[in-house]
Design an enzyme around this catalytic site. Structure first.
Site, PDB file in Angstrom:
ATOM      1  N   SER A 286       0.835  -1.191   0.000  1.00  0.00           N
ATOM      2  CA  SER A 286       0.000   0.000   0.000  1.00  0.00           C
ATOM      3  C   SER A 286       0.878   1.252   0.000  1.00  0.00           C
ATOM      4  O   SER A 286       1.709   1.423  -0.890  1.00  0.00           O
ATOM      5  CB  SER A 286      -0.943  -0.077   1.197  1.00  0.00           C
ATOM      6  N   ASP A 513      -8.954  -4.175  -5.878  1.00  0.00           N
ATOM      7  CA  ASP A 513      -8.439  -3.552  -4.659  1.00  0.00           C
ATOM      8  C   ASP A 513      -9.209  -2.255  -4.414  1.00  0.00           C
ATOM      9  O   ASP A 513      -9.289  -1.402  -5.295  1.00  0.00           O
ATOM     10  CB  ASP A 513      -6.951  -3.263  -4.838  1.00  0.00           C
ATOM     11  N   HIS A 541      -7.339  -5.913  -0.433  1.00  0.00           N
ATOM     12  CA  HIS A 541      -6.200  -5.006  -0.516  1.00  0.00           C
ATOM     13  C   HIS A 541      -4.910  -5.794  -0.328  1.00  0.00           C
ATOM     14  O   HIS A 541      -4.715  -6.429   0.705  1.00  0.00           O
ATOM     15  CB  HIS A 541      -6.343  -3.948   0.575  1.00  0.00           C
TER      16      HIS A 541
END
Length: 572
Positions: A286, A513, A541
């Site tokens: 991320s 995602d 995610h």
């Protein structure tokens, strides 16, 4: 605990400030934020390339002054969005590499030795890394002390070096992630060959954390209505943003101008040297992909094996990034609702997805008018309920809990939705919060100029955000106003990262995602000169450790051998 839970990330949140949390970072349990205007001047901008580690002047002060603002149409909600969305403005300025020779004022930092001591769970050690608060003006009286932790490789004779991990955010504690997940849950073969290492970036966790509000003040902050219906509610929202900014200035004013991702990447190079590694090996999830890509752009010669999972796109400005992330949450919501209505226990109906979304919208509107009671002694507001729904979009493993929470909420009990929201915000049972949300705000407000400068700007954006997500759009549009009141000026600008001369880099993207849309992974892979894209066709995610044998095998092979996958590799 299933494998996917072991690899949960902190998420990336680019929109929300500490009120809602628009996902990524982030990604797992995420956090909040956006970008910034200023009342206090930012640090002076030096001549480009005049010191080790300085960023391109055009990136810091110039590139793409419109902030990458743009508009998105209904296609944004489709899985596999087009390479260029309507109206998108992309930065063409590339991050400039730093001179390879460490200048004399920084050598003491690079040559320091870490003093390890046992800490936390069995087998883990901790140390403190010293870095300059301001790389342009290093000095012992202005140092920042960063917490570092490691777990040694179990196969010492075949050790490959150190593997740094970062779970995202920004604001997620990498040390917490290492000791609770990566250091015990990463594949055995990887843990055998690498010392597993993490450091909390400056302002986070164990590294002089940003402090802003008390637990009670945070409780009030996260309850603030983020879908204001009138002028009074807009003023209330603005006051909440202003109060947070003032609290951060009081509690952490020394740090606020020096929490950028560029500075964290430079800290990472000091850590690499202190660990005795010639090159950096790294897994970032991320927001951790932005940190890792920034490192590669600044230090391509020291870049080793980098896995960038759930990639961010550094070429986007704040408004466009928030729009695309909003559409990503809509994609994830569509996947959840499609799954839900096929199940006999779906509390939102079992026939029609559109009707189920409508029922959810009605539930949120009712919570806006009359918050739901809970067993916690607090009530569930619309903002907290929306946070709970978004938090479950990060991991399809949370979908059963969300269905149960909906069933309870329909009966008037918001307890389980509140628990989901508390977990997302990292609120403990005693009413205290980790500093994830405020650190997220502080980093994001420094990395990009604000998406919006005033409530009028946010209001004007509402049609585009509602198009991106009819359910979440209004909330995330107002969340994108959060950094307009930040007390220090943004030092970053949208930019491309090419990292020419770096070893092969593995970029990973998940097709549905919610927090880091798949298109971002494609964009970052196209920017990085040595990148190879791995596509995970799935929900949630991040991809690593989420149950795809193909994805895990591909990433493990790369980490252990340096061999990236074939072009256009897709895993399910």
């Amino acid at each position: 605990m299933g494998t996917s839970r072991l690899f949960r990330t902190a998420g990336t949140v680019v929109a929300a400030a500490a009120l809602l949390v628009s996902g990524c970072s982030s990604s797992g349990v995420p956090s909040p934020s956006s970008a910034a205007t200023a009342t206090a001047p930012g640090p002076p901008s030096p001549p480009p390339g005049s010191e080790h580690g300085r960023t391109d002047e055009a990136v810091r002060r110039g590139g793409n002054d419109d902030g990458g603002a743009g508009r998105v149409d209904a296609r944004a909600r489709e899985t596999g969005a087009p390479d260029e969305w309507p109206g998108a403005n992309r930065a063409t300025t590339a991050l400039r590499p730093l001179p390879p020779v460490v200048p004399a004022p920084l050598r003491g930092y690079y040559e320091q030795r870490l003093r390890w001591r046992p800490c936390g769970a069995s087998g883990f050690e901790c140390a403190t890394l010293r870095v300059p608060l301001d790389y342009e003006r290093p000095g012992a009286d202005r140092d920042v002390r960063l917490g570092v932790s490691r777990k040694r490789a179990t196969d010492g004779p075949r050790r490959l070096g150190s593997l740094l991990v970062n779970p995202g955010g920004p604001g997620g504690s990498a040390i917490g992630y290492l000791q609770a997940y990566a250091g015990i849950g990463y594949p055995r073969a990887v843990r055998a060959r690498y010392d597993m290492v993490a450091f909390d970036p400056r302002g986070v966790g164990r590294s002089e954390p940003v402090r802003c509000l008390t637990g009670r003040e945070m409780d009030a902050h996260v309850r603030t209505d983020q879908t204001p219906d009138d002028a009074a509610e807009k003023r209330s929202l603005v006051r909440a943003y202003q109060k947070l900014a003032r609290g951060c200035q009081r509690g952490s004013g020394r740090l606020l101008g020096h929490l950028s991702t560029t500075e964290a990447a430079r800290d990472m190079d000091v850590l690499r040297a202190a660990l005795g590694d010639r090159k950096l090996t790294y897994v970032g999830a991320s927001y951790g992909t932005f940190l890792g890509a920034t490192y590669a752009g600044l230090f391509p010669g020291q870049t080793g094996r980098l896995v960038l999972d759930a990639a961010m796109d550094p070429s986007l400005g704040a408004e466009q990034m928030n729009l695309e992330q909003t559409a990503g949450f809509e994609t994830a919501l569509t996947a959840f609702m499609t799954d839900c209505v096929r199940r006999a226990d779906c509390p939102l109906g079992t026939d029609d997805r559109a009707e189920a979304v409508s029922l959810l919208g009605d539930l949120l509107h009712r919570a806006d008018a009359r918050p739901l009671r809970t067993e916690e002694g607090r009530t569930l507001t619309e903002s907290l309920a929306t946070t709970a729904v978004m938090s479950a979009m990060y991991d399809e493993g949370a979908w059963p809990a969300l269905r149960t929470a909906f069933a309870e909420a329909i009966r008037g009990d918001g307890t389980e939705l509140l628990q989901l929201s508390d977990a997302f915000y990292e609120r403990s049972d005693n009413g205290t919060y980790s500093n994830l949300m405020v650190a997220n705000q502080a980093v994001n407000c420094l990395d990009l100029p604000p998406a919006f400068h005033s409530p009028a700007d946010a209001s004007q954006s509402l049609p585009a955000f509602r198009t991106a997500s009819p359910l979440f759009g209004e909330t995330l549009a107002w969340a994108a106003l959060s950094c307009a009141y930040w007390p220090v000026e943004a030092t970053g600008r949208p930019h491309r990262i090419e990292a020419r001369g770096a070893a092969p880099i593995l970029v990973v993207g998940t097709t549905r995602d919610p927090a880091t849309p798949y298109r971002w992974a494609r964009s970052l892979a196209a920017q990085l000169s040595s990148a190879r894209l791995l596509t995970y066709d799935g929900d949630g995610h991040t991809a690593y450790g989420r149950g795809s044998e193909c994805a895990d095998r591909t990433i493990n092979t790369y980490l252990l051998t340096g061999r990236p996958p074939a072009p256009d590799t897709t895993c399910t």
